[in-house]
Design an enzyme around this catalytic site. Structure first.
Site, PDB file in Angstrom:
ATOM      1  N   ASP A 121       0.813  -1.224   0.000  1.00 29.59           N
ATOM      2  CA  ASP A 121       0.000   0.000   0.000  1.00 29.59           C
ATOM      3  C   ASP A 121       0.842   1.268   0.000  1.00 29.59           C
ATOM      4  O   ASP A 121       0.308   2.378  -0.046  1.00 29.59           O
ATOM      5  CB  ASP A 121      -0.966   0.002   1.190  1.00 29.59           C
ATOM      6  CG  ASP A 121      -0.262  -0.020   2.544  1.00 29.59           C
ATOM      7  OD1 ASP A 121       0.988   0.081   2.582  1.00 29.59           O
ATOM      8  OD2 ASP A 121      -0.967  -0.139   3.569  1.00 29.59           O
ATOM      9  N   ASP A 248      19.982  -5.226  -1.328  1.00 27.85           N
ATOM     10  CA  ASP A 248      19.285  -3.951  -1.514  1.00 27.85           C
ATOM     11  C   ASP A 248      19.333  -3.101  -0.248  1.00 27.85           C
ATOM     12  O   ASP A 248      18.868  -1.954  -0.263  1.00 27.85           O
ATOM     13  CB  ASP A 248      17.834  -4.179  -1.948  1.00 27.85           C
ATOM     14  CG  ASP A 248      17.080  -5.096  -1.011  1.00 27.85           C
ATOM     15  OD1 ASP A 248      17.432  -6.287  -0.952  1.00 27.85           O
ATOM     16  OD2 ASP A 248      16.139  -4.635  -0.336  1.00 27.85           O
ATOM     17  N   ASP A 258      18.116   1.136   6.547  1.00 28.70           N
ATOM     18  CA  ASP A 258      16.978   0.227   6.744  1.00 28.70           C
ATOM     19  C   ASP A 258      17.067  -0.517   8.076  1.00 28.70           C
ATOM     20  O   ASP A 258      17.774  -1.504   8.201  1.00 28.70           O
ATOM     21  CB  ASP A 258      16.826  -0.747   5.574  1.00 28.70           C
ATOM     22  CG  ASP A 258      16.242  -0.059   4.352  1.00 28.70           C
ATOM     23  OD1 ASP A 258      15.567   0.969   4.524  1.00 28.70           O
ATOM     24  OD2 ASP A 258      16.463  -0.534   3.226  1.00 28.70           O
TER      25      ASP A 258
END
Length: 490
Positions: A121, A248, A258
């Site tokens: 989303d 990544d 991250d």
């Protein structure tokens, strides 16, 4: 409205490097936290951002000069290659030049769907936003290269995960968001022209000293490897476990990025894993250096044809460069561990001295952070040994090591008081303890109470200082408070 002096070099790269996309507006945004010192460093007006930052940092108002885009990248996730990932919920607003002349990205994480969202989303829940704010700023205060937190903004609307949660947007600042996976994206498509373009861009932005190198692309691999070796050594020095070291999530700049399922060790155990999705311990604490090298090998695979026109020669050059990583890592790690136990000079026995302490800590279930912090007190006065040894299940087991350590310290030039001060400057008293992070997130998510979040930010912004009024934040979790598993939060 606050003026951002954008100069968006990544947006000037070819169109296949990204997708242009606008943030999706949210219902009722409000600013939870603005990092005022960082705003000043970026040349932004903190006072103005306190007024109109909610609209900007939620994505409702795109500032003048921004060129919003989602970056394309691929990646190995737990060893399995995924040829297209990309920014599925993050939108790069643009780049500014900070007070030190460094180019910095400003990115909104959780700002809505992009062409790379797949089935997502494009939104972020409040908990992961607060976690990344706390941990990235704590890492910065600890002296670990990291992306930074500029703002956390509530969206005023829910996100739907396993349960309904309040939504938020995280404003991240980074030297860049280029990853090993960015190179892999083009390699998967056989697009060597784009790999060369990206490599030239990275050299110009992050490693300009390599422009005149005889083999600039090989030099780039070596430079990235050296930065990653230094970075991962620093992770180990502070007991940090990233949790999701996919390609990544490895930056070309050498910053930590991250913080989804990341955590800090309490009791020392090299096999420690917190991430719920790391079922086989691939990214355990002690595995992180080897995974760093594995990821760099994937980077080398994308660049190897640029190293030399003769294939065998190119492969040999790549292997030699990757072979240097282990030596560089070991030097950074051992130098840092020497400083943690109060050594300035190098002796052959130091590795054994460090390893034997770590073995005692593992066997004795000693708290990683507190052991080294209390060791600083023992360096100044042997009367502190009792408090240090109390961290171990069998306190007397530490005594032979302390005797050996003190004999080694006798050959050091520093006076005891200076040594203790130097040790305190590298051994934090305060880290974002996992249970404290979870308590802060729970209070904010369930009760809209951000006081624990603010308190934890304050304490961890000064990790090397003794803060007598905040001793509870230095303590390990009580029985029942331990965090055994962390979650990605996506």
């Amino acid at each position: 409205m606050t003026a951002f002096r954008f100069d968006n070099s990544y947006a000037r790269l070819p169109a296949n490097f990204y997708a242009r996309v606008q943030p999706t507006p949210v219902a009722e945004p409000w600013l939870i936290k603005l990092n005022r010192p960082l705003a000043g460093e970026l040349g932004l007006d903190a006072e103005a951002l306190e007024r109109d930052g909610a609209a900007i940092f939620s994505g409702n108002l795109v500032p003048e000069g921004a060129e919003p885009l989602a970056m394309a990248y691929a990646g190995h996730q737990f060893g399995t290659f995924v040829p297209q990932l990309g920014d599925g919920r993050a939108i790069l607003l643009g780049e500014v030049t900070d007070a030190g002349g460094r180019r910095r990205d400003i990115q909104l994480k959780g700002a809505g769907q992009t062409p790379y969202s797949r089935r997502g989303d494009g939104r972020a829940a409040l908990g992961p936003v607060l976690r990344e704010y706390i941990v990235s700023e704590a890492m910065h205060a600890l002296g670990v290269p990291t992306t930074r937190a500029l703002a956390a903004t509530a969206t005023g609307q829910p996100v739907y995960r396993e349960q309904i949660l309040p939504g938020a947007v995280f404003t991240r600042v980074a030297a860049s968001h280029i990853r090993v996976g960015t190179f892999q994206f083009f390699a998967a498509r056989g697009d060597m022209e784009s790999i060369r373009t990206l490599a030239d861009y990275v050299i110009g932005r992050h490693y300009p000293e390599l422009k005149t190198d005889e083999k600039p692309y090989l030099a780039l691999l070596k430079a990235v490897a050296a930065r990653q070796a230094a970075l991962i050594a620093r992770w180990l020095h502070v007991g940090f476990i990233h949790g999701v070291m996919n390609t990544d999530n490895m930056t070309i700049s050498g910053e930590t990025i991250d913080f989804g399922p990341c955590a800090f060790m309490d009791d020392y155990d090299p096999k420690t894993v917190f991430s719920s999705i790391d079922q086989f311990g691939r990214y355990a604490y002690a595995n992180q250096p080897a995974i760093g090298q594995w990821n760099l090998a994937r980077l080398a695979e994308t660049l190897v044809t640029l190293f030399d026109p003769v294939a065998d020669t190119a492969v040999n050059l790549a292997n030699d460069a990757l072979g240097e990583y282990g030596t560089i890592f070991q030097k950074h790690w051992l130098d840092g561990m020497r400083r943690k136990i109060g050594l300035l000079t190098d002796e052959d026995e130091d590795l054994d001295l460090v390893q034997s302490l770590l073995t005692l800590m593992q066997n004795g279930k000693a708290d990683f952070t507190l052991t080294f912090r209390r060791l600083a007190a023992s360096a100044e006065n042997a009367t502190a040994d009792t408090e240090l040894a109390s961290l171990f299940e069998e306190p007397q087991a530490l005594s032979p090591w302390l005797e050996h350590w003190r004999r080694r310290l006798e050959r050091e030039p520093q006076p005891a008081t200076e040594r203790a001060a130097a040790m305190r400057s590298v051994n934090p008293a305060f880290i974002p303890r996992n249970h404290r992070v979870e308590q802060a997130i729970a209070a904010a998510t369930e009760d809209a109470d951000f006081s624990l979040f603010e308190a934890l930010l304050d304490v961890t912004s000064r990790p090397y200082e003794d803060q007598p009024g905040h001793a509870a934040y230095a303590a390990p979790p009580e029985p029942g408070e331990e965090v055994l598993q962390t979650f990605c939060g996506t």
